[in-house]
Scaffold this active site. Structure first.
Site, PDB file in Angstrom:
ATOM      1  N   LYS A 187       0.854  -1.158   0.070  1.00  0.00           N
ATOM      2  CA  LYS A 187      -0.289  -0.032  -0.130  1.00  0.00           C
ATOM      3  C   LYS A 187       0.845   1.187  -0.087  1.00  0.00           C
ATOM      4  O   LYS A 187       0.902   2.096   0.769  1.00  0.00           O
ATOM      5  CB  LYS A 187      -0.827  -0.029   1.316  1.00  0.00           C
ATOM      6  CG  LYS A 187      -2.136   1.111   1.127  1.00  0.00           C
ATOM      7  CD  LYS A 187      -3.049   0.699   0.328  1.00  0.00           C
ATOM      8  CE  LYS A 187      -3.997   1.999   0.249  1.00  0.00           C
ATOM      9  NZ  LYS A 187      -4.836   1.906  -0.752  1.00  0.00           N
ATOM     10  N   ASP A 219      -5.546  -3.354  -2.097  1.00  0.00           N
ATOM     11  CA  ASP A 219      -6.984  -2.858  -2.398  1.00  0.00           C
ATOM     12  C   ASP A 219      -6.946  -3.682  -3.831  1.00  0.00           C
ATOM     13  O   ASP A 219      -8.219  -4.388  -4.125  1.00  0.00           O
ATOM     14  CB  ASP A 219      -7.465  -1.662  -2.237  1.00  0.00           C
ATOM     15  CG  ASP A 219      -6.570  -0.716  -2.773  1.00  0.00           C
ATOM     16  OD1 ASP A 219      -5.316  -0.952  -3.094  1.00  0.00           O
ATOM     17  OD2 ASP A 219      -7.152   0.635  -2.915  1.00  0.00           O
ATOM     18  N   ASP A 243      -2.444 -12.069   5.902  1.00  0.00           N
ATOM     19  CA  ASP A 243      -3.447 -12.915   6.510  1.00  0.00           C
ATOM     20  C   ASP A 243      -4.948 -12.506   5.928  1.00  0.00           C
ATOM     21  O   ASP A 243      -5.519 -13.727   5.696  1.00  0.00           O
ATOM     22  CB  ASP A 243      -3.495 -12.113   7.952  1.00  0.00           C
ATOM     23  CG  ASP A 243      -4.784 -12.696   8.859  1.00  0.00           C
ATOM     24  OD1 ASP A 243      -4.945 -14.081   9.063  1.00  0.00           O
ATOM     25  OD2 ASP A 243      -5.644 -11.985   9.592  1.00  0.00           O
ATOM     26  N   ASP A 247      -6.998 -15.898   3.388  1.00  0.00           N
ATOM     27  CA  ASP A 247      -8.566 -16.172   3.626  1.00  0.00           C
ATOM     28  C   ASP A 247      -9.392 -15.989   2.269  1.00  0.00           C
ATOM     29  O   ASP A 247     -10.027 -16.861   1.966  1.00  0.00           O
ATOM     30  CB  ASP A 247      -9.220 -15.354   4.703  1.00  0.00           C
ATOM     31  CG  ASP A 247      -9.048 -16.232   6.164  1.00  0.00           C
ATOM     32  OD1 ASP A 247      -8.116 -16.727   6.333  1.00  0.00           O
ATOM     33  OD2 ASP A 247     -10.003 -16.195   6.903  1.00  0.00           O
TER      34      ASP A 247
HETATM   35  C1  IPM Z   1      -3.852 -17.365  10.286  1.00  0.00           C
HETATM   36  C2  IPM Z   1      -4.623 -17.107  11.406  1.00  0.00           C
HETATM   37  C3  IPM Z   1      -3.911 -16.277  12.676  1.00  0.00           C
HETATM   38  C4  IPM Z   1      -3.153 -15.272  12.062  1.00  0.00           C
HETATM   39  C5  IPM Z   1      -4.594 -16.222  13.984  1.00  0.00           C
HETATM   40  C6  IPM Z   1      -5.155 -17.529  14.420  1.00  0.00           C
HETATM   41  C7  IPM Z   1      -3.894 -15.629  14.877  1.00  0.00           C
HETATM   42  O1  IPM Z   1      -5.699 -16.349  11.080  1.00  0.00           O
HETATM   43  O2  IPM Z   1      -2.744 -18.149  10.606  1.00  0.00           O
HETATM   44  O3  IPM Z   1      -4.033 -16.912   9.207  1.00  0.00           O
HETATM   45  O4  IPM Z   1      -3.922 -14.077  12.025  1.00  0.00           O
HETATM   46  O5  IPM Z   1      -2.080 -15.219  11.413  1.00  0.00           O
HETATM   47 MG    MG Z   2      -5.798 -15.785   9.003  1.00  0.00          MG
END
Ligand code: IPM
Ligand code: MG
Length: 353
Positions: A187, A219, A243, A247
């Site tokens: 960013k 973004d 992180d 996801d």
């Molecule tokens: C991940 C998880 C962890 C993170 C949490 C559980 C602390 O979300 O491994 O991605 O934020 O790194």
């Molecule tokens: Mg995570």
């Protein structure tokens, strides 16, 4: 080969998928003649209950002395609903990363043909999507200076040149072994730390003329991952962005329960599923063990045991093709299998092929 594995099962569905991973790893080691020992250790809520510490010293020593850690999951509803809790299970994971110097988190985002229908994206967008996110894991806001009072709070996103260079080297090594395209996500239009990332990346790109390096704002990266996931080959980014993006990456392929990850750095490497501890499913034998089992394949890869890694992946693919699946990914009308039944099937397949 002699392998000494620390097994950190943790919380929620952790113990069940851990058992599944150990079972498959044992089957592969038996088949290929490796001498493997498993040493269990406490982490997360399980460790807080027993010792008050989510990553006890004894667990650290077991990890430090092992060749690799097979990690499952931490997290417990008792702590999620209690912002005043003194110790939290997640701190166990963060302490492990910091104490083992695990600065590189490698998260592959792969499509499984048979699961494309599970993706929220149209099949033509996801089919064939295959990239790796390299997330910096021991810096940034997670570990920078913090302050917390009732009126003010902050977390600092700090990075040194050294920290940026070493994670970029990991990313370039991956890019070289893949399609030679690296995207550095930052960013830099707003954050000073990101400008340092961009500057270091620009300097280092000259050392890797065979790799195409581009930079992208986070973004835009979040948007591009769903608009055109096939654009990406290797992406590298700081801790918090990584992180969030991983996801997102794990669901676009329709396979949250299937994705493994590796964390490597200065000491013992750790192999774990991307998903969390899913406390609601604990003890029900319904959790998908495949992400944990594929993290065993990543473990074998780390030690250059490529045939062993291939044997795990072949068995997993076969189980998916033959619909030996847990309920989360089962096709309508087919009978679902339990966590341990899927693991047994995969372990037997390894033993007999
Ligand atoms: C991940 C998880 C962890 C993170 C949490 C559980 C602390 O979300 O491994 O991605 O934020 O790194
Ligand atoms: Mg995570």
């Amino acid at each position: 080969m002699k392998l000494n594995i620390a097994v950190l099962a943790g919380d929620g569905i952790g113990p069940e998928i851990s058992r599944a991973g150990v079972k498959v790893m044992k089957a592969v080691c038996d088949k290929f003649g490796h001498d493997v020992t498993f040493v269990p250790a406490l982490v997360g809520a399980a460790a807080i209950d027993a010792t008050g510490n989510p990553f006890p010293e004894e667990t650290y020593e077991i990890c430090r002395d092992a060749d690799a850690v097979l990690f499952s999951a931490v997290g417990d509803l008792r702590f999620d609903n209690n912002p005043d809790a003194k110790a939290r299970p997640e701190q166990g994971l963060l302490a492990m990363r910091k104490k083992l110097g695990l600065y590189a988190n490698i998260r592959p985002v792969e499509t499984f043909e048979c699961l494309v229908h599970k993706s929220p994206l149209r099949p033509e967008l996801v089919e064939g999507a295959d990239f790796v996110c390299i997330r910096e894991l021991t810096g940034g806001m997670y570990f920078g200076e913090k302050f917390e009072s009732d009126d003010e709070a902050y977390d600092t996103c700090a990075y040194t040149r050294h920290e940026i260079e070493r994670i970029l080297r990991v990313a370039y090594d991956y890019a070289r072994r893949r399609r030679k395209h690296l995207t550095v996500v930052d960013k830099a239009n707003v954050l000073a730390s990101s400008r340092l990332w961009r500057k270091v990346a620009k300097e280092m790109s000259a050392e890797y003329p065979d790799v195409t390096t581009d930079s992208m704002y986070v973004d835009n990266a979040a948007m591009s991952m769903i608009q055109n996931p096939k654009f990406f080959d290797v992406m590298v980014t700081e801790n918090t962005f990584g992180d969030i993006l991983t996801d997102e990456g794990s669901v676009i392929t329709g396979s949250m329960g299937l994705l493994p990850s590796a964390s490597t750095g200065e000491s013992t490497p750790v192999f774990e599923p991307i998903h969390g501890s899913w406390p609601q499913a604990a003890g029900k034998d319904i959790a998908n063990p495949v992400a944990q089992i594929l993290s065993v394949a990543m473990l074998f890869d780390y030690f250059n045991l490529t045939q062993e890694a291939a044997a795990v992946r072949r068995a997993v693919n076969e189980s998916l093709d033959r619909c030996v699946r847990t309920p989360d990914i089962q096709i309508e009308g087919e009978k679902s299998y339990g966590t341990q039944a899927v693991a047994d099937w995969i372990a037997d397949y390894v033993a007999n092929h």
